[in-house]
Structure formats: C-alpha cells, structure tokens
Scaffold this motif. Structure first.
Motif, mmCIF file in Angstrom:
data_model
loop_
_atom_site.group_PDB
_atom_site.id
_atom_site.type_symbol
_atom_site.label_atom_id
_atom_site.label_comp_id
_atom_site.label_asym_id
_atom_site.label_seq_id
_atom_site.Cartn_x
_atom_site.Cartn_y
_atom_site.Cartn_z
ATOM 1 N N PHE A 145 -24.798 51.099 65.631
ATOM 2 C CA PHE A 145 -26.247 50.898 65.575
ATOM 3 C C PHE A 145 -26.623 49.745 64.644
ATOM 4 N N GLY A 146 -25.704 48.790 64.511
ATOM 5 C CA GLY A 146 -26.021 47.543 63.829
ATOM 6 C C GLY A 146 -25.894 47.550 62.327
ATOM 7 N N GLN A 147 -25.391 48.619 61.737
ATOM 8 C CA GLN A 147 -25.201 48.668 60.286
ATOM 9 C C GLN A 147 -23.780 48.213 59.943
ATOM 10 N N ARG A 148 -23.649 47.354 58.956
ATOM 11 C CA ARG A 148 -22.335 46.902 58.525
ATOM 12 C C ARG A 148 -21.773 47.862 57.472
ATOM 13 N N TRP A 149 -20.462 47.726 57.208
ATOM 14 C CA TRP A 149 -19.807 48.687 56.318
ATOM 15 C C TRP A 149 -20.389 48.652 54.914
ATOM 16 N N PRO A 197 -26.498 49.952 53.002
ATOM 17 C CA PRO A 197 -26.771 51.233 52.331
ATOM 18 C C PRO A 197 -26.582 52.459 53.217
ATOM 19 N N ALA A 198 -26.895 52.328 54.511
ATOM 20 C CA ALA A 198 -26.733 53.488 55.393
ATOM 21 C C ALA A 198 -25.274 53.920 55.470
ATOM 22 N N ALA A 199 -24.365 52.957 55.450
ATOM 23 C CA ALA A 199 -22.940 53.287 55.471
ATOM 24 C C ALA A 199 -22.508 53.900 54.140
ATOM 25 N N TRP A 200 -23.044 53.391 53.032
ATOM 26 C CA TRP A 200 -22.747 54.015 51.741
ATOM 27 C C TRP A 200 -23.188 55.468 51.755
ATOM 28 N N PHE A 201 -24.355 55.690 52.329
ATOM 29 C CA PHE A 201 -24.870 57.046 52.394
ATOM 30 C C PHE A 201 -23.910 57.944 53.170
ATOM 31 N N GLY A 202 -23.287 57.395 54.217
ATOM 32 C CA GLY A 202 -22.310 58.170 54.968
ATOM 33 C C GLY A 202 -21.143 58.599 54.099
ATOM 34 N N ALA A 203 -20.632 57.686 53.290
ATOM 35 C CA ALA A 203 -19.516 58.017 52.403
ATOM 36 C C ALA A 203 -19.925 59.089 51.392
ATOM 37 N N ILE A 204 -21.127 58.946 50.849
ATOM 38 C CA ILE A 204 -21.619 59.940 49.885
ATOM 39 C C ILE A 204 -21.792 61.295 50.561
ATOM 40 N N ALA A 205 -22.311 61.274 51.796
ATOM 41 C CA ALA A 205 -22.559 62.530 52.505
ATOM 42 C C ALA A 205 -21.271 63.299 52.757
ATOM 43 N N VAL A 220 -33.986 58.737 49.154
ATOM 44 C CA VAL A 220 -33.550 57.414 48.696
ATOM 45 C C VAL A 220 -33.161 56.540 49.883
ATOM 46 N N VAL A 221 -32.394 57.101 50.806
ATOM 47 C CA VAL A 221 -31.945 56.328 51.958
ATOM 48 C C VAL A 221 -33.117 55.866 52.815
ATOM 49 N N PHE A 222 -34.065 56.755 53.065
ATOM 50 C CA PHE A 222 -35.183 56.387 53.924
ATOM 51 C C PHE A 222 -36.186 55.495 53.204
ATOM 52 N N ALA A 223 -36.190 55.512 51.888
ATOM 53 C CA ALA A 223 -37.111 54.643 51.154
ATOM 54 C C ALA A 223 -36.591 53.216 51.031
ATOM 55 N N LEU A 224 -35.276 53.025 51.144
ATOM 56 C CA LEU A 224 -34.687 51.700 50.948
ATOM 57 C C LEU A 224 -35.300 50.626 51.850
ATOM 58 N N PRO A 225 -35.381 50.843 53.173
ATOM 59 C CA PRO A 225 -35.939 49.762 54.003
ATOM 60 C C PRO A 225 -37.412 49.485 53.735
ATOM 61 N N VAL A 226 -38.124 50.463 53.169
ATOM 62 C CA VAL A 226 -39.543 50.259 52.846
ATOM 63 C C VAL A 226 -39.668 49.345 51.642
ATOM 64 N N PHE A 227 -38.937 49.658 50.584
ATOM 65 C CA PHE A 227 -39.059 48.886 49.353
ATOM 66 C C PHE A 227 -38.298 47.562 49.394
ATOM 67 N N THR A 228 -37.415 47.407 50.373
ATOM 68 C CA THR A 228 -36.769 46.103 50.559
ATOM 69 C C THR A 228 -37.504 45.294 51.624
ATOM 70 N N ARG A 243 -35.880 53.090 62.027
ATOM 71 C CA ARG A 243 -35.308 53.820 63.151
ATOM 72 C C ARG A 243 -33.790 53.862 63.051
ATOM 73 N N THR A 244 -33.177 52.720 62.725
ATOM 74 C CA THR A 244 -31.728 52.671 62.584
ATOM 75 C C THR A 244 -31.269 53.552 61.433
ATOM 76 N N TYR A 245 -32.016 53.530 60.325
ATOM 77 C CA TYR A 245 -31.654 54.363 59.188
ATOM 78 C C TYR A 245 -31.738 55.842 59.547
ATOM 79 N N ALA A 246 -32.742 56.208 60.332
ATOM 80 C CA ALA A 246 -32.886 57.606 60.730
ATOM 81 C C ALA A 246 -31.682 58.055 61.546
#
Length: 264
Positions: A47-51, A54-62, A85-93, A100-103
C-alpha cells in the motif's frame, strides 16, 4: 518455477522443524517474530509504505507489544495511545492524504501481530509442543489436500472475484485433509486424545486458514499486486506463505485454551 517452489518449501520446512525440535519456546518466538515482521513490511509496501515509514515502524512495535501485552498488566490506554500517535502523524506532518493508507496499514499491523502472538501463545501452552504441531499439521494438510483435490476434481469456483483459482471442491478437500491430519497425528502423538476434539481443531484451523488466505488475496487485489513480495523464490512473499497461519492462530488459541477447557 516448480523446482524453485520445492527447494524453498524444503528449506523453510527444515528451518521450522529445527526450531521446533531444538530451539524451544525462545527460538520459536524469534522465528515467528522475524517472519511476522517480514509480513508486516510486505503488507505496508503493498500500500505504498516503505520500510522506514512510520506505518512500518508501527508494525514492528505492534508485533512486539502483541506478544508482550498478554504477559503483562495490560492497560487499554496504551493501545489507544499507540494508535492515536500513528493516525496523528500524517496530520501533523501535513500529509492528510496518507490517512487512508495509514488506516489500512495500521489495521494490517494489528491483524498480523495478533496472529504472530497467537502462534507464540500456542507453543507456550501447557503441552505446547503437541498443540503447535497439531496446528501446523492441520494447516499443511489443508493446503495440500485443497491443492490436489481442486486440481483433480475442479468444478465451481469458490470466490472467483477474489481468488480465481480456488474451487469449492478444493475448499472441501482442504477441510477433510485437515481433519484427517489432525486425528492421525493426535492419535499417534497422544493416544489418550479424543478423536472428536482433534477433528474439531483440524476443522477450525482449516476453515479459518482458508478465510485468511482469501482475506490476503482481497488485500492484494485492492493493492493491485499478484504477490505480497519476492522474499521466497517460487512462492512470492513471506505473507503469501503465512497468511492462513496468522489468521487461524488466534482462533485456534482461543478454542484450545478456552473452549476445550481440559477436555483432553
């Protein structure tokens, strides 16, 4: 391609066999963690996220927290904070289009992490060696029987819009194969086992595993890709091989540790 598939499957099978026989719970935890982490990264990349996103980092943490939480005093606020935190990242950046991709990737990370933690949980049960082998043999027998029965009988397609090659006959053959595999293994490894209970575990693993395979197929179609990755020659990605295991494991753990409640 067939030679690649066989060689890759043999090597992967030997690694799993070695870890289960000689590495104990710690080795199994490490193997599952690495495999699940690879699956999460593949899911994010679909879904277009690179390793390193942040979304991928969240996967490792999860993955780590999914294994850690059941053994600690879990507080729902921690889970909410991680998601927030994960869902707020694209807003504050200032990248709101990424929401949608983050979700999708955050949901996928939790779904895969729960499966990985459940695979570890099966091995950590009392008599865990028996349960993890019963689970894996049921899953492998389901896949093998579904493949050969589907090719031989063919017939109506199961869900052609999601997975064009899967047939109703293959799905039914997979259910039967898992039941036979579970009962035969259980009777050999633990002769006092209740055959009906073994059959129920095998059926549950096969049914939920087939659903998990269809779920991943649907996500791949939504992402416009054929395979989740290229890590396994002849097989595609790691997620292509473990999707059914990760989906079925939470159901198996719930059924064995909760519903059976000492029947065996």
């Amino acid at each position: 391609m067939l030679k690649q598939r066989v060689v890759t499957a043999v090597i992967a099978g030997l690694v799993v066999l070695f870890v289960l026989l000689f590495a104990g719970l710690t080795g199994w935890r490490c193997l599952v963690w690495v495999a699940t982490l690879a699956g999460v990264y593949e899911f994010c990349q679909m879904f277009g996220q690179r390793w390193f996103d942040p979304a991928a980092w969240f996967g490792a943490i999860a993955i780590t927290l999914a294994d850690w939480f059941p053994r600690q005093a879990f507080h729902p606020f921690l889970l909410f904070l991680a998601v927030a935190v994960v869902f707020a990242l694209p807003v504050f950046t200032r990248r709101p289009n990424d929401l949608r991709t983050y979700a999708v990737t955050a949901f996928g990370a939790f779904y895969l992490a729960a499966g990985g933690a459940s695979l570890i949980g099966l091995r950590a049960l009392p008599d865990g060696w028996f349960w993890i082998w019963l689970f894996l043999i049921s899953a492998w027998m389901s896949d093998t029987a579904a493949y050969f029965v589907g090719r031989f009988i063919q017939g109506p397609k199961l869900l052609p819009a999601i997975s064009p090659k899967k047939t109703v006959s293959g799905a039914l053959g997979g259910l039967a194969g898992a039941v036979v595999g579970a009962v035969v293994f259980g009777e050999i490894a633990k002769r006092e086992s209740n055959a009906w209970v073994l059959a129920a575990v095998g059926l549950l693993v096969a049914l939920t595993g087939q659903v998990g395979d269809l779920v991943e197929s649907a996500y791949k179609r939504a992402a416009g890709v054929k395979d989740s990755g290229r890590m396994l020659p002849g097989h595609g990605g790691v997620l292509d091989r473990i999707d059914s295991l990760l989906f079925a494991a939470p159901f198996a753990l719930w059924f064995i540790s909760g519903v059976l409640n000492g029947w065996m």
